[in-house]
Motif scaffolding. Sequence first.
Motif, PDB file in Angstrom:
ATOM      1  N   ASN A  21       0.830  -1.211   0.000  1.00 57.29           N
ATOM      2  CA  ASN A  21       0.000   0.000   0.000  1.00 57.29           C
ATOM      3  C   ASN A  21       0.864   1.262   0.000  1.00 57.29           C
ATOM      4  O   ASN A  21       0.524   2.244  -0.653  1.00 57.29           O
ATOM      5  CB  ASN A  21      -0.951   0.005   1.196  1.00 57.29           C
ATOM      6  CG  ASN A  21      -2.071  -0.987   1.026  1.00 57.29           C
ATOM      7  OD1 ASN A  21      -2.413  -1.368  -0.099  1.00 57.29           O
ATOM      8  ND2 ASN A  21      -2.650  -1.431   2.131  1.00 57.29           N
ATOM      9  N   ASP A  22       1.973   1.231   0.732  1.00 56.78           N
ATOM     10  CA  ASP A  22       2.876   2.385   0.763  1.00 56.78           C
ATOM     11  C   ASP A  22       3.494   2.634  -0.607  1.00 56.78           C
ATOM     12  O   ASP A  22       3.601   3.777  -1.052  1.00 56.78           O
ATOM     13  CB  ASP A  22       3.987   2.181   1.798  1.00 56.78           C
ATOM     14  CG  ASP A  22       3.472   2.208   3.226  1.00 56.78           C
ATOM     15  OD1 ASP A  22       2.375   2.774   3.452  1.00 56.78           O
ATOM     16  OD2 ASP A  22       4.164   1.667   4.112  1.00 56.78           O
ATOM     17  N   ASP A  23       3.911   1.549  -1.279  1.00 58.45           N
ATOM     18  CA  ASP A  23       4.494   1.678  -2.621  1.00 58.45           C
ATOM     19  C   ASP A  23       3.462   2.212  -3.616  1.00 58.45           C
ATOM     20  O   ASP A  23       3.774   3.056  -4.456  1.00 58.45           O
ATOM     21  CB  ASP A  23       5.027   0.335  -3.122  1.00 58.45           C
ATOM     22  CG  ASP A  23       6.253  -0.125  -2.353  1.00 58.45           C
ATOM     23  OD1 ASP A  23       6.959   0.730  -1.773  1.00 58.45           O
ATOM     24  OD2 ASP A  23       6.508  -1.350  -2.326  1.00 58.45           O
ATOM     25  N   GLU A  59       7.919   1.266 -10.498  1.00 59.56           N
ATOM     26  CA  GLU A  59       8.701   2.390  -9.986  1.00 59.56           C
ATOM     27  C   GLU A  59       8.678   3.511 -11.001  1.00 59.56           C
ATOM     28  O   GLU A  59       8.716   3.264 -12.204  1.00 59.56           O
ATOM     29  CB  GLU A  59      10.162   1.989  -9.755  1.00 59.56           C
ATOM     30  CG  GLU A  59      10.415   1.228  -8.499  1.00 59.56           C
ATOM     31  CD  GLU A  59      11.896   0.963  -8.276  1.00 59.56           C
ATOM     32  OE1 GLU A  59      12.724   1.864  -8.539  1.00 59.56           O
ATOM     33  OE2 GLU A  59      12.223  -0.151  -7.848  1.00 59.56           O
ATOM     34  N   ASP A  76      10.401   7.620 -11.383  1.00 59.27           N
ATOM     35  CA  ASP A  76      11.174   8.742 -10.842  1.00 59.27           C
ATOM     36  C   ASP A  76      11.138   9.870 -11.858  1.00 59.27           C
ATOM     37  O   ASP A  76      11.359   9.649 -13.049  1.00 59.27           O
ATOM     38  CB  ASP A  76      12.638   8.339 -10.606  1.00 59.27           C
ATOM     39  CG  ASP A  76      12.786   7.324  -9.490  1.00 59.27           C
ATOM     40  OD1 ASP A  76      12.163   7.526  -8.430  1.00 59.27           O
ATOM     41  OD2 ASP A  76      13.512   6.331  -9.682  1.00 59.27           O
ATOM     42  N   GLU A 122       0.866   4.088  -2.920  1.00 60.01           N
ATOM     43  CA  GLU A 122       0.598   5.491  -2.592  1.00 60.01           C
ATOM     44  C   GLU A 122       1.704   6.400  -3.138  1.00 60.01           C
ATOM     45  O   GLU A 122       1.426   7.449  -3.720  1.00 60.01           O
ATOM     46  CB  GLU A 122       0.484   5.654  -1.075  1.00 60.01           C
ATOM     47  CG  GLU A 122      -0.034   7.002  -0.642  1.00 60.01           C
ATOM     48  CD  GLU A 122      -0.218   7.048   0.864  1.00 60.01           C
ATOM     49  OE1 GLU A 122       0.272   8.024   1.463  1.00 60.01           O
ATOM     50  OE2 GLU A 122      -0.845   6.131   1.411  1.00 60.01           O
ATOM     51  N   LEU A 123       2.958   5.985  -2.978  1.00 60.64           N
ATOM     52  CA  LEU A 123       4.089   6.751  -3.494  1.00 60.64           C
ATOM     53  C   LEU A 123       4.031   6.846  -5.018  1.00 60.64           C
ATOM     54  O   LEU A 123       4.223   7.916  -5.598  1.00 60.64           O
ATOM     55  CB  LEU A 123       5.406   6.114  -3.051  1.00 60.64           C
ATOM     56  CG  LEU A 123       6.673   6.769  -3.559  1.00 60.64           C
ATOM     57  CD1 LEU A 123       6.799   8.191  -3.032  1.00 60.64           C
ATOM     58  CD2 LEU A 123       7.884   5.942  -3.168  1.00 60.64           C
ATOM     59  N   LEU A 124       3.726   5.732  -5.660  1.00 62.03           N
ATOM     60  CA  LEU A 124       3.616   5.702  -7.118  1.00 62.03           C
ATOM     61  C   LEU A 124       2.464   6.602  -7.590  1.00 62.03           C
ATOM     62  O   LEU A 124       2.617   7.356  -8.555  1.00 62.03           O
ATOM     63  CB  LEU A 124       3.413   4.262  -7.592  1.00 62.03           C
ATOM     64  CG  LEU A 124       3.449   3.999  -9.075  1.00 62.03           C
ATOM     65  CD1 LEU A 124       4.771   4.446  -9.686  1.00 62.03           C
ATOM     66  CD2 LEU A 124       3.233   2.521  -9.356  1.00 62.03           C
ATOM     67  N   ASP A 125       1.350   6.560  -6.881  1.00 60.94           N
ATOM     68  CA  ASP A 125       0.202   7.394  -7.239  1.00 60.94           C
ATOM     69  C   ASP A 125       0.550   8.881  -7.121  1.00 60.94           C
ATOM     70  O   ASP A 125       0.206   9.679  -7.999  1.00 60.94           O
ATOM     71  CB  ASP A 125      -0.982   7.044  -6.336  1.00 60.94           C
ATOM     72  CG  ASP A 125      -2.250   7.770  -6.737  1.00 60.94           C
ATOM     73  OD1 ASP A 125      -2.669   7.625  -7.906  1.00 60.94           O
ATOM     74  OD2 ASP A 125      -2.807   8.499  -5.887  1.00 60.94           O
ATOM     75  N   ARG A 126       1.251   9.255  -6.041  1.00 61.55           N
ATOM     76  CA  ARG A 126       1.656  10.653  -5.865  1.00 61.55           C
ATOM     77  C   ARG A 126       2.582  11.095  -6.993  1.00 61.55           C
ATOM     78  O   ARG A 126       2.450  12.189  -7.532  1.00 61.55           O
ATOM     79  CB  ARG A 126       2.366  10.832  -4.518  1.00 61.55           C
ATOM     80  CG  ARG A 126       1.443  11.410  -3.470  1.00 61.55           C
ATOM     81  CD  ARG A 126       2.167  11.799  -2.208  1.00 61.55           C
ATOM     82  NE  ARG A 126       2.192  10.628  -1.333  1.00 61.55           N
ATOM     83  CZ  ARG A 126       3.268  10.159  -0.725  1.00 61.55           C
ATOM     84  NH1 ARG A 126       4.421  10.750  -0.838  1.00 61.55           N
ATOM     85  NH2 ARG A 126       3.200   9.091   0.031  1.00 61.55           N
ATOM     86  N   THR A 127       3.520  10.226  -7.357  1.00 61.04           N
ATOM     87  CA  THR A 127       4.461  10.551  -8.425  1.00 61.04           C
ATOM     88  C   THR A 127       3.740  10.704  -9.757  1.00 61.04           C
ATOM     89  O   THR A 127       4.005  11.645 -10.502  1.00 61.04           O
ATOM     90  CB  THR A 127       5.557   9.466  -8.537  1.00 61.04           C
ATOM     91  OG1 THR A 127       6.180   9.290  -7.258  1.00 61.04           O
ATOM     92  CG2 THR A 127       6.616   9.856  -9.540  1.00 61.04           C
ATOM     93  N   GLN A 137       2.126  13.983 -10.266  1.00 63.90           N
ATOM     94  CA  GLN A 137       3.051  15.112 -10.447  1.00 63.90           C
ATOM     95  C   GLN A 137       3.563  15.204 -11.883  1.00 63.90           C
ATOM     96  O   GLN A 137       4.062  16.237 -12.299  1.00 63.90           O
ATOM     97  CB  GLN A 137       4.253  14.976  -9.510  1.00 63.90           C
ATOM     98  CG  GLN A 137       3.908  15.120  -8.051  1.00 63.90           C
ATOM     99  CD  GLN A 137       5.099  14.822  -7.159  1.00 63.90           C
ATOM    100  OE1 GLN A 137       6.177  14.501  -7.624  1.00 63.90           O
ATOM    101  NE2 GLN A 137       4.891  14.935  -5.855  1.00 63.90           N
TER     102      GLN A 137
END
Length: 105
Positions: free
Chosen positions: A41-43, A101, A103, A45-50, A53
């Motif tokens: 879930n953390d991964d 992933e 970036d 969420e991070l991917l969704d935020r990225t 952007q």
Amino acid sequence: MPIRVRAQRAQMFQSFDSLRGFREIIKQTERIIVPKRELSNDDLELLDRTVHQVQPGMVIKVIYYDKGQYVQFKGKVAKLDLESKKIQIVKKTLDLNDIVEMDIE
């Protein structure tokens, strides 16, 4: 030396692939098929935020799942469609569900 004679000479020295397709078969047998990993879930969420952007014109690096392996790809974002969950990087269109992933460079 006439142009025609030079062209005929050059043709003699072109590489000859006696086993057409052999190199591709060897590459496929060297490839190790791995199962697609499930993101936490953390991964996610991070991917969704990225993803939210990202704007067209940005250069990004992604790691995505393709035909049993993970591939890293870097390029400029041409299109991002959150409704259809597709992103186009240069001329390559990827499904956002296959990306593990991302970036922003």
